[in-house]
Design a protein around this motif. Structure first.
Motif, PDB file in Angstrom:
ATOM      1  N   SER A   1       0.840  -1.202   0.000  1.00 26.15           N
ATOM      2  CA  SER A   1       0.000   0.000   0.000  1.00 26.15           C
ATOM      3  C   SER A   1       0.872   1.247   0.000  1.00 26.15           C
ATOM      4  CB  SER A   1      -0.894   0.013   1.230  1.00 26.15           C
ATOM      5  OG  SER A   1      -1.709  -1.125   1.244  1.00 26.15           O
TER       6      SER A   1
ATOM      7  N   ASP B   1      -5.721  -0.583  -4.732  1.00 28.44           N
ATOM      8  CA  ASP B   1      -5.173  -1.216  -3.530  1.00 28.44           C
ATOM      9  C   ASP B   1      -6.155  -2.258  -3.017  1.00 28.44           C
ATOM     10  OD1 ASP B   1      -3.725  -1.903  -1.365  1.00 28.44           O
ATOM     11  OD2 ASP B   1      -3.895   0.023  -0.332  1.00 28.44           O
ATOM     12  N   GLU B   2      -5.877  -3.498  -3.306  1.00 24.58           N
ATOM     13  CA  GLU B   2      -6.773  -4.586  -2.917  1.00 24.58           C
ATOM     14  C   GLU B   2      -8.234  -4.208  -3.112  1.00 24.58           C
ATOM     15  OE1 GLU B   2      -5.831  -6.637   0.709  1.00 24.58           O
ATOM     16  OE2 GLU B   2      -3.906  -5.628   0.794  1.00 24.58           O
TER      17      GLU B   2
HETATM   18 MG   LIG Z   1      -2.268  -2.600   2.267  1.00 24.38          MG
END
Ligand SMILES: [Mg+2]
Ligand SMILES: Nc1ncnc2c1ncn2[C@@H]1O[C@H](COP(=O)(O)OP(=O)(O)OP(=O)(O)O)[C@@H](O)[C@H]1O
Lengths: 324, 261, 255
Positions: free
Chosen positions: A112, A224-225
């Motif tokens: 991240s 991000d995910e």
């Molecule tokens: Mg993360």
């Protein structure tokens, strides 16, 4: 150009190769030799011969097409114990225009953080990130984030959320609305324009978040995910949808995920990171035909092999434990 | 050992006090208003008030009433609030009544209660009691309502009776919220005390304040304001200390009424 | 804050109010309390209705409401702007934080004599007192709301090309709205209470003054009327604020 080592010895772990042209390729060969050596030593098939196809350094193509360059970026966080925590150590990575690149790695390895640095939300302690040759100093509409937490504006409707970007770019209201409605339809939410985020399911929220980001036409998508909080079924559907959208307008995508399947299914390239400190462990080209169809791909032995190999690498790094 | 940063943090409220007094001083010098003494004059008048036996007794009597009113209110309100938080019907029973009473200024009941009970300590203490109860009930109620059901289930599984559960699970779990209510209640007790004395004009700190105002002793008025203000700040700081110790386990929270972080 | 005091069990809730009125009636009827001290409820409510239609009493209400709204409005404007500024800017925060720490627990009524001396006995001193009392709950909850805005909302807006200063109005303010409105609700109740008290302590008009006048002449009935009126005003204003809240927060979960 440098090669970094990971693991306890010089020849029991794959290397990361960054650099340009021939020397990169040359290094990759060296790496392969090393891996083969380890194969025989431990009697394991760590990397098969065919892996030569994908054991290529990331910058093997002409640098002219590079859209994002991450140059020796390190990130140190001050923790409450007044100790410096090295979250990212000397990361260098180049991403070509139009590529779909996934970042894989154990929790806490700084995926991240790396994405936030490219987004301009966090400025790195040292090193720099560039987009199209210009240093990144802050967020901008050329890079659009999609977060795992959706981060929709709760006080705006679906339409209001999607229209936010175009309006901010100075697009006239009527035009912004027309564009946004089209986008909402494209992500499959026609009829939900006047709903508030709280009235949507997780998958629907993530579609809105994607539409909101696409609406201001960023050149790079930073995800991000994005599907991390979704159930398996919704996740699959959204993966397919994302691929369809991507195959249509070929935006550059930087995609953080925990899921090996997801990374292999979607990406041109998978960047594997290792933890403590966060480093790039390996960059793997995914050489699978496009357009990709899930049902075909799942049966494709090449796909299966990528998944198995990458998973095995994960296991190894687990066994190795944190390397410092 | 304190680091410079921690030292600044500690000193900041003191600096703020000095800054506010300085602003006052400058403003009064600039205004040159007879009825607006300078900060220095007001501070000089403080020893006179505290040195005067009658004033001091008055202030102490005020504080005693406040302590009693506050104490009784807390003892009554916490169990009531907790019960309301855990039982829908008890909550439904009391809520509307509390809602009607809420916007009524409790100190405004002074004249009526005085009519019934006279101007004695009982009246003033009763008014303080009323002023403190509502926020304490409200916060205990909210705190008890937010207690996780599963915690109570596991308590029941361990064989605790409902009453035991209330004391051994709900009370500690709701404690941070309860203490927030008590803190609001403490400041309200002080406010109600001063106001009721201002209205009743019989004795106490509020009375000194207004007598001085009537007699044109302006430095006494402002000195008294400083004293009352200092009481508020001191009581709040004291309570915050106690609170921080009691609920050390809880997440550091922004508790509403009084302080940042 | 008080909407959660509501519950579907209306009848159970009306019971204690009915009970209070019944006990009240009983005390008078059975001679436990002389009607001079405790007038029967029917009489009080009759008097209330009778008063509500008189011009004089309406003027008292108007005077109270003007002070209440003026003070409350000042508190909202100051509280929200200072709260957001303190959350957005570390320098402002460093100045505001200790000052608020000192001023928030200070019993503001104690300042009233000073306000009287400085601003006179008219509207000014009362409005200032109301504003000073309502300010801190609003300021603190705004600060809390603004400093806990989800970072990623801000990032999303920044990435869409929102300039920094606009973030404050386009993201921080709306995102802090639930918390701001909670503060406003507390501030409103406090305003009701304080304006009444200020009028009781010294005034020539307003509901508080009506109560004091009645108390001077031992008119128990007329003492109840302003009290019930302020309670009703509080309920109505609170209801209005609740309606505004559910309109403004229609997008938020659990508004
Ligand atoms: Mg993360
Ligand atoms: N603001 C911060 N302050 C201090 N440390 C931080 C901060 N943000 C991240 N870290 C630390 O940096 C490291 C990397 O964090 P990051 O969130 O980038 O990991 P991640 O790879 O995204 O993990 P996950 O897969 O769990 O999301 C972690 O060890 C984390 O504790």
């Amino acid at each position: 150009m440098k090669a970094r080592q990971n693991g306890r010895g010089s020849n029991d772990a794959p290397h990361v190769c960054e650099g340009d042209g021939l020397s990169g390729r040359f290094l990759a060969k060296l790496v392969l030799l090393n891996v083969r050596a380890s194969e025989t030593r431990y009697g394991m098939t760590v990397v098969a011969a065919r892996s030569s196809e994908w054991m290529r350094p990331v910058t093997s193509q002409e640098p002219a097409s590079a859209i994002i360059e991450i140059d020796r970026v390190s990130q140190v966080f001050q923790t409450s114990a007044r100790k410096d925590h090295l979250a990212l150590s000397d990361i260098s990575l180049t991403i070509e225009e139009g590529a779909f690149v996934s970042i894989l790695g154990p929790s806490g390895c700084g995926k991240s953080t790396l994405l936030y640095i490219v987004g301009g939300f966090v400025s790195p302690t040292s090193g720099m990130a560039k987009i199209k040759g210009h240093a990144i100093t802050g967020p901008g509409p050329d890079r659009g984030p999609v977060f795992q937490e959706f981060a929709l504006f709760p006080w705006k409707t679906v339409l209001g959320n999607v229209m936010y970007g175009p309006r901010q770019q100075g697009v006239r209201a009527a035009e912004a609305e027309a564009q946004s409605r089209a986008l909402i339809e494209m992500v499959g939410l026609k009829g939900f324009e006047s709903f508030y985020p709280k009235e949507l399911s997780g998958g629907m929220k993530q579609r809105v978040a994607l539409a909101r980001t696409l609406a201001y036409h960023p050149e790079v998508l930073l995800m991000d995910e994005p599907f991390g909080a979704l159930d398996a079924h919704t996740r699959t559907r959204l993966q397919n949808d994302l691929l369809t959208i991507w195959e249509r307008d070929r935006k550059t995508v930087l995609f953080v995920t925990h899921s090996v399947d997801e990374a292999v299914f979607l990406s041109d390239k998978v960047v594997m990171m290792s933890k403590s400190p966060g480093r790039i462990r390996q960059v793997i080209d995914i050489d699978l035909p496009r357009p990709r169809r899930r049902n075909e791909l799942l049966l494709d032995p090449r796909y299966q092999k990528y998944v198995v190999d990458i998973e095995r690498m994960f296991d190894e790094s687990d066994e190795a434990g944190p390397v410092s | 050992m304190m680091t410079p940063a921690a030292l600044t943090k500690r000193a900041a409220p003191v600096l703020a006090c000095i800054g506010l007094l300085a602003v006052w001083q400058v403003a009064s010098l600039a205004l040159k208003n007879d009825s607006f003494p300078t900060a220095i004059e007001a501070v000089r008048a403080i020893p006179d008030i505290l040195g005067d036996k009658e004033s001091l007794l008055n202030i102490l009597a005020s504080l005693r009433r406040m302590a009693i009113g506050f104490g009784v209110a807390v003892l009554v309100s916490i169990p009531l609030g907790l019960l309301m938080g855990r039982s829908r019907s008890i909550a439904a029973f009391f809520n509307p009544l509390l809602m009607v009473i809420y916007p009524v200024p409790k100190a405004a009941l002074m004249p009526i209660i005085m009519l019934w009970l006279g101007v004695g300590d009982v009246t003033k203490t009763l008014v303080i009691f009323l002023g403190v109860s509502l926020p304490v009930i409200y916060h205990s109620f909210e705190g008890a309502k937010a207690v996780e059901e599963k915690m109570l289930w596991s308590g029941a599984a361990m064989g605790l009776s409902p009453a035991q559960r209330l004391v051994r699970i709900v009370l500690p779990a709701a404690l941070p919220e309860i203490l927030t209510g008590c803190r609001t209640g403490l400041v309200l007790a002080l406010i109600t005390m001063i106001t009721s004395e201002m209205i009743a004009r019989q004795s106490g700190a509020g009375n000194i304040l207004f007598n001085a105002l009537d007699m044109g002793q302006y430095d006494t008025v402002f000195a008294m304001i400083i004293i009352v203000g200092a009481m508020g700040i001191f009581l709040d700081a004291l309570f915050e200390r106690a609170r921080a110790r009691l609920v050390r386990w809880s997440e550091p929270q922004f508790d509403m009424p009084l302080s940042f972080s | 804050m008080m909407s959660r005091f509501f519950s579907p069990n209306v009848f159970l809730g009306i019971a204690p109010i009915v009970l209070v009125i019944a006990v009240w009636q009983g005390l008078v009827s059975f001679g436990f309390a002389p009607a001079v001290l405790l007038p029967p409820p029917g009489f009080v409510f009759g008097r209330l209705l009778q008063q509500l239609v008189t011009f004089a009493f309406q003027q008292e209400i108007a005077a109270t409401l003007i002070r209440l709204f003026a003070g409350f409005a000042i508190a909202v404007v100051l509280g929200v702007s200072i709260g957001i500024a303190a959350a957005a800017n570390p320098a402002i925060n460093a100045v505001v934080r200790p000052i608020v720490r000192v001023l928030a627990p200070l019993p503001k009524v104690a300042l009233y004599p000073a306000l009287l001396l400085l601003l006179g006995f008219g509207h000014g001193s009362k409005i200032t007192l109301v504003a000073a009392d309502a300010l801190f709950p609003i300021l603190l909850s705004t600060y809390y709301g603004a400093s806990t805005v989800e970072q990623k909302l801000i990032w999303s807006a920044m990435a869409a090309g929102t300039p920094r200063y606009e973030i404050l109005f386009k993201v921080v303010l709306p995102a802090a709205m639930p918390s701001i409105l909670t503060g406003c609700r507390i501030g409103l109740v406090i305003s009701c209470i304080v304006v009444f008290l200020a009028e009781m302590i010294t005034s020539t008009d307003g509901l508080g003054h009506a109560l004091v006048t009645a108390a001077r002449t031992f008119q128990a009935v007329d003492m109840f009327v302003p009290l019930i009126t302020i309670s009703l005003l509080g309920l109505i204003l609170n209801g209005l604020l609740g309606a505004l809240r559910s309109y403004l927060l229609r997008g938020f979960p659990e508004a």
